[in-house]
Design a protein around this motif. Structure first.
Motif, PDB file in Angstrom:
ATOM      1  N   SER A 141       0.846  -1.199   0.000  1.00 62.08           N
ATOM      2  CA  SER A 141       0.000   0.000   0.000  1.00 62.08           C
ATOM      3  C   SER A 141       0.875   1.241   0.000  1.00 62.08           C
ATOM      4  O   SER A 141       2.032   1.219   0.411  1.00 62.08           O
ATOM      5  N   SER A 142       0.315   2.346  -0.471  1.00 71.25           N
ATOM      6  CA  SER A 142       1.068   3.601  -0.568  1.00 71.25           C
ATOM      7  C   SER A 142       0.880   4.477   0.658  1.00 71.25           C
ATOM      8  O   SER A 142       1.341   5.605   0.695  1.00 71.25           O
ATOM      9  N   GLN A 144      10.980   3.488  -2.236  1.00 69.22           N
ATOM     10  CA  GLN A 144      12.092   2.566  -2.412  1.00 69.22           C
ATOM     11  C   GLN A 144      13.034   2.522  -1.213  1.00 69.22           C
ATOM     12  O   GLN A 144      13.322   1.451  -0.659  1.00 69.22           O
ATOM     13  N   SER A 145      13.510   3.666  -0.777  1.00 64.73           N
ATOM     14  CA  SER A 145      14.499   3.685   0.313  1.00 64.73           C
ATOM     15  C   SER A 145      13.896   3.164   1.616  1.00 64.73           C
ATOM     16  O   SER A 145      14.567   2.437   2.369  1.00 64.73           O
ATOM     17  N   ASN A 146      12.640   3.501   1.880  1.00 66.62           N
ATOM     18  CA  ASN A 146      11.993   3.036   3.115  1.00 66.62           C
ATOM     19  C   ASN A 146      11.818   1.520   3.121  1.00 66.62           C
ATOM     20  O   ASN A 146      12.051   0.865   4.142  1.00 66.62           O
ATOM     21  N   ILE A 147      11.402   0.972   1.977  1.00 66.36           N
ATOM     22  CA  ILE A 147      11.196  -0.476   1.892  1.00 66.36           C
ATOM     23  C   ILE A 147      12.526  -1.209   2.047  1.00 66.36           C
ATOM     24  O   ILE A 147      12.620  -2.218   2.762  1.00 66.36           O
ATOM     25  N   GLN A 162       1.378   2.298   6.229  1.00 63.82           N
ATOM     26  CA  GLN A 162       1.596   0.959   6.738  1.00 63.82           C
ATOM     27  C   GLN A 162       3.034   0.501   6.496  1.00 63.82           C
ATOM     28  O   GLN A 162       3.650   0.831   5.492  1.00 63.82           O
ATOM     29  N   THR A 163       3.532  -0.270   7.449  1.00 62.04           N
ATOM     30  CA  THR A 163       4.855  -0.847   7.274  1.00 62.04           C
ATOM     31  C   THR A 163       4.769  -2.059   6.364  1.00 62.04           C
ATOM     32  O   THR A 163       3.684  -2.611   6.121  1.00 62.04           O
ATOM     33  N   LEU A 164       5.917  -2.513   5.887  1.00 64.15           N
ATOM     34  CA  LEU A 164       5.969  -3.720   5.057  1.00 64.15           C
ATOM     35  C   LEU A 164       5.440  -4.911   5.838  1.00 64.15           C
ATOM     36  O   LEU A 164       4.687  -5.732   5.306  1.00 64.15           O
ATOM     37  N   GLU A 189       9.975  -2.965  -8.322  1.00 63.22           N
ATOM     38  CA  GLU A 189       8.650  -2.487  -8.691  1.00 63.22           C
ATOM     39  C   GLU A 189       8.074  -1.505  -7.673  1.00 63.22           C
ATOM     40  O   GLU A 189       6.984  -0.965  -7.867  1.00 63.22           O
ATOM     41  N   VAL A 190       8.789  -1.278  -6.591  1.00 63.34           N
ATOM     42  CA  VAL A 190       8.352  -0.306  -5.599  1.00 63.34           C
ATOM     43  C   VAL A 190       8.594   1.097  -6.147  1.00 63.34           C
ATOM     44  O   VAL A 190       9.600   1.356  -6.799  1.00 63.34           O
TER      45      VAL A 190
END
Length: 629
Positions: A142-143, A192-195, A146-148, A186-187
């Motif tokens: 989700s955008s 990107q950096s947070n994931i 929420q955390t991964l 694909e993020v």
């Protein structure tokens, strides 16, 4: 075996074994919680496992577009490279599950990253190993805020709300989950950096859970606790094995495998490097009984085969494209799509980028009011399989198809002069541009030679006529490059065999584009008349060479020397004095002469062809007048 049979296979025993495994890891806590019905692992797990098992047990292939194929029947084990070590698939799996090496699987679209994760997931269930596999596609994240980990938990709860956060946390701490995280690339850029940071933290916080993440090639310098396993293309054995497994007419497979010797594989291996491309090669061979030697014919036949496969999926009836365009119209849209993206040096795209280029192409061919970009995109991906799609990410099935369709557009369009069309391609490096030019020449040799090469030669020769080569050799060389490479090989009498050739262009050259084009023309002369590297003996000893070097040290950009002193080399700037002293004037004369010969040869052939055509037309007109009279 049906999907239902496969999805039920081993799941009940897996859940029972899994509960037993947890009990062994923490018997007092687990049994107590289980008895209180606070931690019923057999609720929620079967539904999640079954749903994902169905997704992982079957895949769709180019050969069977309209029905799924059982993964195990066609799966070909992969090979990987970590640093300088080549590892088999089982070694990578063991590294992840047994040694708990966090691993990034790096590879391009179509190479099998996602299929590899599906294979792991299915094997974990079938073999009933003591891990609970979690397959999560990052494109579904989700955008919001929420955390991964929250998103992963929700993906499980989707199948059963009886699976609690408490169960999930417990499993994480005890190392009960095997995480298969697909599609890091694909993020979105904003996430990107947070994931990445969250995945790294999860692996540190829960060190007993195996983690494997897939991504397209990238820099993973911040992933200090991860191994990067680069997915390797098929080798000869893998390709043969895959062709043997796939569901296709046995007789045709046998013929193709007999054709596919090791030498043929080496020649065409870029189109046999993964299951998708190998399937395309088989279809092309099946249709034409051979693989064409000329590249543009091969690409044309590939396109025709893909169109035919689209129609064949509906039996003998013609299957309309979703866009409702004819095959010729769709190809024309794709040609402009390739032209725009090629010149921008873009080979992979987001959904927004793909749609932008499709809209532009539709406007150019005046079809924007007839069909929708969504339908064109669907046809590119699904109907003719020229683009690969991973969620909202797209790339060419092979980059050379982009080059081919751009070249075809240039050859087909005669509205603008070829010279102007090619000279305006100024954003590419030499090798890319030369490949494109070679493709165009291959498609229509006469058109390329008379409308481009001849015009370039005329300009060069007219310029060279005014040059005194003996006293101005640099004026010849500077039309093609920025430096000369001089190699010196020792002879028995301590003199040298002198070898001179133009050094590749500097990327910082102020006139890079013009010199690239001229260099290409020079390479054409080289093809016709033999090697333009001019080898000759000179009466200079080693000491003489050293004197020249020391005298013109400021003109020497780089020197090279072999350990046994049999070879020396230097790259020199185009300084007139050192060129003359090293007798490079002979090389300049040689280039000038060969260019002039080539120009006269083309001019002679062209004049002769025009004369013959005029005669035919004149005779036809004369014959027509006689008949009508």
């Amino acid at each position: 075996m049906s999907i239902e049979e496969l999805s039920n296979k081993g799941i009940d025993s897996f859940v029972n074994n899994f509960v037993s495994f947890i009990s062994k890891k923490a018997p007092e806590f687990c049994i107590a919680q289980y008895k209180k019905h606070e931690m019923k692992l057999n609720k929620g797990l079967p539904e999640y496992i079954k749903a994902n098992y169905q997704r992982c047990a079957y895949v769709r292939t180019l050969l069977k577009r309209d029905r799924p194929t059982e993964l195990d029947k066609i799966y070909e084990p992969l090979q990987f490279k970590i640093d300088n070590y080549i590892l088999k698939e089982d070694e990578i799996k063991s590294s992840i599950s047994t040694d708990l090496h966090r691993t990034i699987i790096s590879g391009y679209a179509g190479n099998g990253k996602t299929i590899f994760l599906k294979k792991i997931y299915k094997e974990l269930i079938d073999s009933q190993v003591n891990f609970y596999p979690i397959f999560f596609e990052l494109r579904n994240i989700s955008s919001g805020t929420q955390t991964l980990l929250d998103c992963i938990y929700e993906s499980i709860v989707t199948y059963s709300d009886s699976f609690t956060q408490k169960q999930f946390t417990y499993g994480l701490k005890k190392g009960l989950f095997y995480f298969l995280i697909d599609g890091l690339d694909e993020v979105s850029d904003s996430q990107q950096s947070n994931i990445q940071e969250e995945i790294i933290k999860l692996t540190l916080k829960y060190p007993y859970c195996p983690f494997v993440v897939t991504s397209r090639p990238n820099e993973f310098t911040t992933w200090e606790n991860f191994h990067v396993a680069h997915l390797l293309p098929f080798d000869y054995r893998q390709c043969q094995s895959y062709i043997t497994k796939i569901d296709f007419i046995e007789e045709r497979k046998t013929e193709f495998l007999e054709f596919l010797t090791e030498d043929e594989f080496e020649e065409h291996k870029e189109f046999l490097s993964n299951p998708l491309l190998a399937s395309m090669m088989l279809l092309t061979f099946d249709e034409y009984g051979d693989i064409p030697a000329k590249r543009h014919i091969f690409y044309e036949k590939c396109f025709q085969v893909l169109i035919k496969e689209h129609d064949a999926s509906k039996g003998r009836f013609h299957r309309p494209l979703k866009s409702k365009l004819s095959h010729e119209e769709l190809e024309k849209v794709f040609m402009y799509f390739c032209a725009m993206t090629y010149q921008k040096q873009e080979y992979s795209f987001t959904l927004q980028q793909v749609d932008k280029y499709i809209n532009s192409a539709l406007k150019i061919v005046n079809l924007d009011s007839i069909c929708k970009k969504n339908d064109i995109r669907y046809d590119f991906v699904h109907s003719v399989s020229l683009l690969l799609q991973d969620s909202n990410y797209f790339e060419f099935i092979h980059r050379s198809f982009q080059e081919y369709f751009f070249a075809k557009l240039i050859v087909n369009d005669r509205k603008y002069e070829l010279e102007n069309k090619l000279d305006n391609i100024d954003s590419l490096f030499s090798i890319e541009k030369f490949n494109l030019f070679a493709m165009i020449e291959d498609m229509d040799h006469d058109y390329f030679e008379t409308e481009y090469v001849l015009k370039k030669l005329k300009v060069l020769n007219e310029y060279f006529e005014s040059i005194d080569v003996e006293n101005e050799p640099e004026k010849i060389f500077e039309q093609f490059a920025d430096s000369l490479n001089i190699n010196l090989f020792s002879s028995h009498n301590d003199n040298f065999i002198f070898s001179i050739y133009l050094y590749p262009l500097s990327k910082l050259s102020m006139h890079k584009n013009k010199k690239e084009l001229n260099y290409f023309i020079l390479s054409k002369v080289d093809d016709i008349y033999g090697n333009l590297t001019f080898n000759y003996s000179i009466n200079l000893s080693r000491n003489d060479i050293l004197k020249v070097r020391s005298k013109y040290d400021s003109c020497i950009e780089r020197t090279m020397k072999s350990k046994d002193n049999t070879y020396e080399g230097m790259i020199i700037r185009l300084d007139r004095k050192i060129l003359i002293e090293l007798k490079c004037t002979k090389y300049a004369q040689y280039i000038k002469k060969r260019l002039n010969n080539y120009y006269n040869d083309i001019l002679s052939r062209t004049t002769k062809q025009h004369s013959i055509i005029d005669e035919i037309i004149f005779k036809n007109k004369k014959l027509k007048n006689i008949i009508s009279g």
